[in-house]
Design a protein around this motif. Structure first.
Motif, PDB file in Angstrom:
ATOM      1  N   PHE A 182       0.772  -1.248   0.000  1.00  8.51           N
ATOM      2  CA  PHE A 182       0.000   0.000   0.000  1.00  8.51           C
ATOM      3  C   PHE A 182       0.801   1.295   0.000  1.00  8.51           C
ATOM      4  O   PHE A 182       0.215   2.361  -0.197  1.00  8.51           O
ATOM      5  CB  PHE A 182      -0.973  -0.002   1.179  1.00  8.51           C
ATOM      6  CG  PHE A 182      -1.922  -1.161   1.131  1.00  8.51           C
ATOM      7  CD1 PHE A 182      -2.813  -1.316   0.087  1.00  8.51           C
ATOM      8  CD2 PHE A 182      -1.903  -2.132   2.118  1.00  8.51           C
ATOM      9  CE1 PHE A 182      -3.682  -2.391   0.023  1.00  8.51           C
ATOM     10  CE2 PHE A 182      -2.766  -3.217   2.067  1.00  8.51           C
ATOM     11  CZ  PHE A 182      -3.658  -3.342   1.015  1.00  8.51           C
ATOM     12  N   LYS A 210       0.141   4.143  -2.675  1.00  6.19           N
ATOM     13  CA  LYS A 210      -1.068   3.807  -3.429  1.00  6.19           C
ATOM     14  C   LYS A 210      -2.165   4.849  -3.189  1.00  6.19           C
ATOM     15  O   LYS A 210      -2.125   5.618  -2.245  1.00  6.19           O
ATOM     16  CB  LYS A 210      -1.587   2.419  -3.037  1.00  6.19           C
ATOM     17  CG  LYS A 210      -0.612   1.298  -3.302  1.00  6.19           C
ATOM     18  CD  LYS A 210      -0.375   1.101  -4.786  1.00  6.19           C
ATOM     19  CE  LYS A 210       0.324  -0.181  -5.065  1.00  6.19           C
ATOM     20  NZ  LYS A 210       1.667  -0.146  -5.453  1.00  6.19           N
ATOM     21  N   SER A 211      -3.193   4.796  -4.034  1.00  3.53           N
ATOM     22  CA  SER A 211      -4.304   5.740  -3.931  1.00  3.53           C
ATOM     23  C   SER A 211      -5.336   5.262  -2.916  1.00  3.53           C
ATOM     24  O   SER A 211      -5.353   4.093  -2.523  1.00  3.53           O
ATOM     25  CB  SER A 211      -4.978   5.911  -5.291  1.00  3.53           C
ATOM     26  OG  SER A 211      -5.647   4.710  -5.647  1.00  3.53           O
ATOM     27  N   GLN A 212      -6.222   6.180  -2.541  1.00  2.00           N
ATOM     28  CA  GLN A 212      -7.303   5.838  -1.625  1.00  2.00           C
ATOM     29  C   GLN A 212      -8.206   4.774  -2.232  1.00  2.00           C
ATOM     30  O   GLN A 212      -8.700   3.895  -1.525  1.00  2.00           O
ATOM     31  CB  GLN A 212      -8.124   7.084  -1.285  1.00  2.00           C
ATOM     32  CG  GLN A 212      -7.363   8.069  -0.436  1.00  2.00           C
ATOM     33  CD  GLN A 212      -8.129   9.349  -0.196  1.00  2.00           C
ATOM     34  OE1 GLN A 212      -8.907   9.796  -1.027  1.00  2.00           O
ATOM     35  NE2 GLN A 212      -7.899   9.953   0.954  1.00  2.00           N
ATOM     36  N   LYS A 213      -8.391   4.821  -3.534  1.00  2.00           N
ATOM     37  CA  LYS A 213      -9.244   3.843  -4.219  1.00  2.00           C
ATOM     38  C   LYS A 213      -8.676   2.430  -4.061  1.00  2.00           C
ATOM     39  O   LYS A 213      -9.405   1.485  -3.783  1.00  2.00           O
ATOM     40  CB  LYS A 213      -9.357   4.202  -5.702  1.00  2.00           C
ATOM     41  CG  LYS A 213     -10.229   3.254  -6.483  1.00  2.00           C
ATOM     42  CD  LYS A 213     -10.277   3.620  -7.954  1.00  2.00           C
ATOM     43  CE  LYS A 213     -11.065   2.573  -8.716  1.00  2.00           C
ATOM     44  NZ  LYS A 213     -10.996   2.750 -10.141  1.00  2.00           N
ATOM     45  N   VAL A 214      -7.370   2.286  -4.209  1.00  2.00           N
ATOM     46  CA  VAL A 214      -6.729   0.964  -4.069  1.00  2.00           C
ATOM     47  C   VAL A 214      -6.938   0.429  -2.650  1.00  2.00           C
ATOM     48  O   VAL A 214      -7.274  -0.742  -2.465  1.00  2.00           O
ATOM     49  CB  VAL A 214      -5.220   1.055  -4.409  1.00  2.00           C
ATOM     50  CG1 VAL A 214      -4.492  -0.225  -4.031  1.00  2.00           C
ATOM     51  CG2 VAL A 214      -5.025   1.362  -5.885  1.00  2.00           C
ATOM     52  N   LEU A 215      -6.753   1.284  -1.649  1.00  2.00           N
ATOM     53  CA  LEU A 215      -6.959   0.841  -0.272  1.00  2.00           C
ATOM     54  C   LEU A 215      -8.402   0.458  -0.020  1.00  2.00           C
ATOM     55  O   LEU A 215      -8.672  -0.551   0.636  1.00  2.00           O
ATOM     56  CB  LEU A 215      -6.534   1.933   0.712  1.00  2.00           C
ATOM     57  CG  LEU A 215      -5.291   1.559   1.501  1.00  2.00           C
ATOM     58  CD1 LEU A 215      -4.059   1.714   0.688  1.00  2.00           C
ATOM     59  CD2 LEU A 215      -5.241   2.284   2.773  1.00  2.00           C
ATOM     60  N   GLU A 247     -10.583  -0.678  -2.120  1.00  2.00           N
ATOM     61  CA  GLU A 247     -10.871  -1.951  -2.777  1.00  2.00           C
ATOM     62  C   GLU A 247     -10.272  -3.132  -2.015  1.00  2.00           C
ATOM     63  O   GLU A 247     -10.881  -4.188  -1.927  1.00  2.00           O
ATOM     64  CB  GLU A 247     -10.351  -1.939  -4.215  1.00  2.00           C
ATOM     65  CG  GLU A 247     -11.136  -1.024  -5.136  1.00  2.00           C
ATOM     66  CD  GLU A 247     -10.500  -0.859  -6.509  1.00  2.00           C
ATOM     67  OE1 GLU A 247      -9.369  -1.359  -6.732  1.00  2.00           O
ATOM     68  OE2 GLU A 247     -11.121  -0.198  -7.351  1.00  2.00           O
ATOM     69  N   ALA A 248      -9.082  -2.946  -1.464  1.00  2.00           N
ATOM     70  CA  ALA A 248      -8.398  -4.055  -0.798  1.00  2.00           C
ATOM     71  C   ALA A 248      -8.852  -4.250   0.649  1.00  2.00           C
ATOM     72  O   ALA A 248      -8.981  -5.385   1.111  1.00  2.00           O
ATOM     73  CB  ALA A 248      -6.892  -3.832  -0.839  1.00  2.00           C
ATOM     74  N   ARG A 294      -2.796  10.032  -1.805  1.00  2.00           N
ATOM     75  CA  ARG A 294      -1.810   8.944  -1.877  1.00  2.00           C
ATOM     76  C   ARG A 294      -1.263   8.631  -0.489  1.00  2.00           C
ATOM     77  O   ARG A 294      -1.058   9.523   0.324  1.00  2.00           O
ATOM     78  CB  ARG A 294      -0.623   9.344  -2.774  1.00  2.00           C
ATOM     79  CG  ARG A 294      -0.983   9.572  -4.208  1.00  2.00           C
ATOM     80  CD  ARG A 294      -0.841   8.289  -4.949  1.00  2.00           C
ATOM     81  NE  ARG A 294      -1.284   8.427  -6.320  1.00  2.00           N
ATOM     82  CZ  ARG A 294      -1.595   7.428  -7.067  1.00  2.00           C
ATOM     83  NH1 ARG A 294      -1.516   6.209  -6.595  1.00  2.00           N
ATOM     84  NH2 ARG A 294      -1.998   7.589  -8.301  1.00  2.00           N
TER      85      ARG A 294
END
Length: 126
Positions: A43, A46-51, A53-54, A116
């Motif tokens: 992480f 990474k972007s807020q969207k990636v977090l 989703e995960a 980020r």
């Protein structure tokens, strides 16, 4: 065109099954445990969207607030305020990072700067 009760029921059951499958997938993704290094590798930056989703939705969010008069204080010291605004936000998750192979940290704090990941902290004393 007319639907029979059997067709309506079948459609409803199919929809319910699909909904349950999506919910269980999100629950499994959110329940994944990471070691400290796995979490940082996965992480950092990474972007807020990636977090989202995960890990799913954080249990708490907060935003950094600039102290009153901070801009005028810096301008008064000879520094001009020409910088673009920086958005700092913290997200908090519980019990998703393990240490010593058995236990989990009570809380993980992720600090975002302009969307980020910039900092990650693990806590047991909050």
């Amino acid at each position: 065109m007319q639907f029979s009760y059997k067709n309506k029921l079948a459609s409803l059951i199919t929809f319910a099954i699909a909904l349950c499958m999506m919910a269980s997938f999100n629950a499994v993704a959110a329940d994944k445990k990471y070691t400290e290094n796995e979490f940082l590798d996965a992480f950092s930056g990474k972007s807020q969207k990636v977090l989202m989703e995960a890990l799913g939705k954080p249990f708490k969010k907060s935003q950094s607030v600039k102290p009153t008069g901070a801009s005028s204080f810096m301008v008064g010291k000879g520094k001009e305020d020409k910088s673009k605004p920086v958005k700092v936000e913290m997200w908090y998750y519980k019990h998703n990072v393990t240490y010593d192979g058995k236990r989990t940290y009570k809380e993980t704090e992720i600090t975002f700067v302009n969307g980020r990941v910039m900092n990650v902290a693990f806590f047991n004393n909050r």
